[in-house]
Design a protein around this motif. Structure first.
Motif, PDB file in Angstrom:
ATOM      1  N   TYR A 150       0.818  -1.214   0.000  1.00 25.20           N
ATOM      2  CA  TYR A 150       0.000   0.000   0.000  1.00 25.20           C
ATOM      3  C   TYR A 150       0.853   1.266   0.000  1.00 25.20           C
ATOM      4  N   ASP A 151       2.166   1.134  -0.133  1.00 24.42           N
ATOM      5  CA  ASP A 151       3.088   2.269  -0.139  1.00 24.42           C
ATOM      6  C   ASP A 151       3.041   2.943  -1.505  1.00 24.42           C
ATOM      7  N   PRO A 152       2.658   4.216  -1.610  1.00 27.09           N
ATOM      8  CA  PRO A 152       2.587   4.869  -2.937  1.00 27.09           C
ATOM      9  C   PRO A 152       3.952   5.017  -3.590  1.00 27.09           C
ATOM     10  N   ASP A 153       5.041   5.001  -2.818  1.00 24.85           N
ATOM     11  CA  ASP A 153       6.377   5.140  -3.385  1.00 24.85           C
ATOM     12  C   ASP A 153       7.033   3.785  -3.673  1.00 24.85           C
ATOM     13  N   PHE A 154       6.233   2.713  -3.629  1.00 23.82           N
ATOM     14  CA  PHE A 154       6.774   1.372  -3.860  1.00 23.82           C
ATOM     15  C   PHE A 154       7.204   1.240  -5.317  1.00 23.82           C
ATOM     16  N   ASP A 155       8.482   0.854  -5.565  1.00 17.52           N
ATOM     17  CA  ASP A 155       9.002   0.770  -6.934  1.00 17.52           C
ATOM     18  C   ASP A 155       9.451  -0.663  -7.236  1.00 17.52           C
ATOM     19  N   GLY A 156       9.970  -0.833  -8.457  1.00 15.42           N
ATOM     20  CA  GLY A 156      10.373  -2.158  -8.899  1.00 15.42           C
ATOM     21  C   GLY A 156      11.513  -2.741  -8.111  1.00 15.42           C
ATOM     22  N   GLY A 157      12.469  -1.898  -7.720  1.00 16.50           N
ATOM     23  CA  GLY A 157      13.585  -2.412  -6.940  1.00 16.50           C
ATOM     24  C   GLY A 157      13.141  -2.968  -5.611  1.00 16.50           C
ATOM     25  N   GLN A 158      12.218  -2.247  -4.949  1.00  8.67           N
ATOM     26  CA  GLN A 158      11.700  -2.745  -3.686  1.00  8.67           C
ATOM     27  C   GLN A 158      10.901  -4.047  -3.885  1.00  8.67           C
ATOM     28  N   ALA A 159      10.186  -4.136  -4.991  1.00 13.35           N
ATOM     29  CA  ALA A 159       9.407  -5.340  -5.281  1.00 13.35           C
ATOM     30  C   ALA A 159      10.326  -6.543  -5.463  1.00 13.35           C
ATOM     31  N   THR A 160      11.436  -6.342  -6.202  1.00 12.82           N
ATOM     32  CA  THR A 160      12.384  -7.436  -6.395  1.00 12.82           C
ATOM     33  C   THR A 160      12.982  -7.896  -5.076  1.00 12.82           C
ATOM     34  N   ALA A 216       3.407  -2.434   8.114  1.00 17.47           N
ATOM     35  CA  ALA A 216       1.962  -2.255   8.037  1.00 17.47           C
ATOM     36  C   ALA A 216       1.482  -1.932   6.634  1.00 17.47           C
ATOM     37  N   LEU A 217       2.390  -1.556   5.738  1.00 11.69           N
ATOM     38  CA  LEU A 217       1.996  -1.200   4.377  1.00 11.69           C
ATOM     39  C   LEU A 217       2.061  -2.391   3.414  1.00 11.69           C
ATOM     40  N   VAL A 218       2.352  -3.569   3.909  1.00 12.83           N
ATOM     41  CA  VAL A 218       2.502  -4.758   3.051  1.00 12.83           C
ATOM     42  C   VAL A 218       1.598  -5.865   3.582  1.00 12.83           C
TER      43      VAL A 218
END
Length: 467
Positions: free
Chosen positions: A245-255, A275-277
């Protein structure tokens, strides 16, 4: 035989040299075709079908039966037409070609291996290795069916047999345009033992389950289902759905988050998030992943390919009519193995003298339980079909001694010869000097119907009939 040995063996030569003294020697290891070791290729023997558990069991049931049964030789008695019940066929001593056709291998090894080739390739092949003084084979060399080719001779083949006759090639696939010096040899039909499986009219070779059931058939499907079920370790591993739910979540963090999730699954440790995941487990059904129902139905198809009832390959979902063990054995011999046994019987009969024939001793597989056998013996003795000593021989027991006969049998049966049913001289008739319950009047050897039967049996009038 030495020439045949060059065809059917490949000798492995190993030269050993002593690095200190310089002495060397050559060791020769004689191995069979393909090497005296398992085939560790991706396919394996019989195209890998033996890796299917149901196919292994079905082939072992049938081929081991062919190797396990004794083979008996019979001939008609001199002067018999074969239709007279008083002249049963004569059982002959088992010839070497039936007792141990390919020494030093036992009969079980030779016939069971032929059975496997007959099932999978549709043909069992052997070369006559020795003959007796009359020219009848006494030994054979089994040959793998996939190393044998058969054809009809035509003009221009440069073979020493007339056109239209059969010729067998033993060795690698014959392609003389590519290699005219192939290590093989042509054989005439009178040098080859050939058991042919199911085939079309006029076909020179039989068909086996590999040809009919592997490609797009039940065996191919069973192997594919096994491969899919074996991949459950990789394709069926439970996974998760990670939602951020983090609006600044990007591809690097996803990997990075995926890598951590995979690592926690690998080492079986809890996964910690903020809490944002959200982590949502994706459930999976083991039964559907391993194709349990499809594999059960595949057992039925495999059993049908080999001509067996599904229960013989433990297809537990199939219900059948209740049968005891003896009835199941009869059904197996008659419907599952009967055709293959008849093919071997007739092929073996062709190599015996005229008027002789070979039969598999099916009784060796049909022995009943002790109670049933003894009840049958009692009926056979009572009706004059077998004697007591013949029944004892079937149980592998010696004949009764005179003393044992006196102790084990009634006096009339121990000392009197057998007579017609109901007479004083037959066990089960009226013993001499005894009274038959419910019948009035004097009885015994000098009175009534018992006397007349005894007189008729002895061939005398005994002083006239009773008045």
């Amino acid at each position: 035989m030495r020439g045949l040995g060059g065809v059917f063996t490949r000798d492995l030569k190993i030269q050993q040299t002593d690095t200190v003294t310089g002495a060397s020697r050559m060791d020769t290891i004689v191995i069979g075709p393909g090497g005296a070791y398992p085939e560790w290729s991706a396919t394996g023997p019989y195209q890998g079908v033996l890796q299917i558990a149901a196919a292994w069991r079905a082939s072992m049931l049938l081929s081991d039966l062919i190797g396990r049964l004794p083979w008996d030789e019979y001939r008609s008695r001199p002067g018999s037409t074969g239709a007279n019940d008083d002249d049963p066929p004569e059982l002959l001593p088992t010839p070497p070609v039936l007792e141990q056709p390919s020494p030093p291998d036992t009969r079980m090894v030779t016939f069971a291996s032929w059975g496997l080739d007959a099932l999978f390739h549709g043909n069992a092949i052997g070369i006559y290795a020795d003959r007796d003084r009359l020219g009848y084979p006494t030994a054979m060399i089994p040959v793998m069916a996939d190393q044998c080719w058969v054809k009809r001779v035509v003009e221009g083949d440069n073979l020493p047999w007339p056109p239209g006759s059969l010729a067998y090639w033993i060795g690698p696939m014959p392609n003389f345009e590519m290699n005219p010096y192939l290590p093989g040899k042509w054989y005439s039909p009178d040098q080859i033992f050939h058991v042919k499986g199911p085939c079309r009219p006029g076909a020179l070779r039989g068909m086996g389950v590999l040809e009919c059931g592997l490609t797009n058939g039940p065996l191919g499907l069973a192997r594919m289902l096994d491969e899919q079920a074996a991949g459950v370790a990789t394709a069926g591993v439970p996974t998760v759905h990670i939602k951020s739910y983090d609006p600044d979540f990007d591809g690097g963090q996803a990997t990075e988050l995926k890598s951590k999730a995979i690592e926690t699954q690998r080492v079986r440790t809890p996964m910690v998030t903020n809490a944002l995941v959200d982590v949502l487990p994706l459930s999976w059904n083991p039964t559907e992943t391993q194709l349990i129902e499809a594999r059960r139905l595949s057992l039925v198809d495999v059993a049908n390919m080999f001509g067996l009832d599904a229960e013989w390959v433990n297809a537990g979902q199939v219900s059948g009519t209740y049968q005891n063990i003896e009835q199941k054995g009869i059904d197996f011999l008659r419907h599952s193995a009967g055709g293959w046994l008849a093919r071997f019987e007739q092929a073996l009969s062709l190599i015996r003298p005229r008027g002789h024939w070979v039969e598999a001793n099916r009784n060796a597989e049909l022995q009943a339980d002790t109670m049933t056998r003894f009840q049958v013996y009692e009926l056979a003795i009572r009706n004059g079909i077998l004697t007591r000593d013949e029944c004892r021989a079937l149980e592998r027991r010696p004949k009764l001694t005179p003393k044992q006969r006196e102790e084990a049998l009634p006096a009339s049966a121990a000392h009197e010869p057998a007579g017609p049913p109901g007479s004083n001289n037959l066990p089960g008739g009226v013993p001499q000097g005894s009274r038959q319950p419910g019948k009035p009047g004097p009885q015994g050897p000098t009175h009534g119907a018992g006397r007349r039967l005894a007189v008729a049996h002895r061939g005398s009038d005994g002083g006239g009939d009773e008045q």
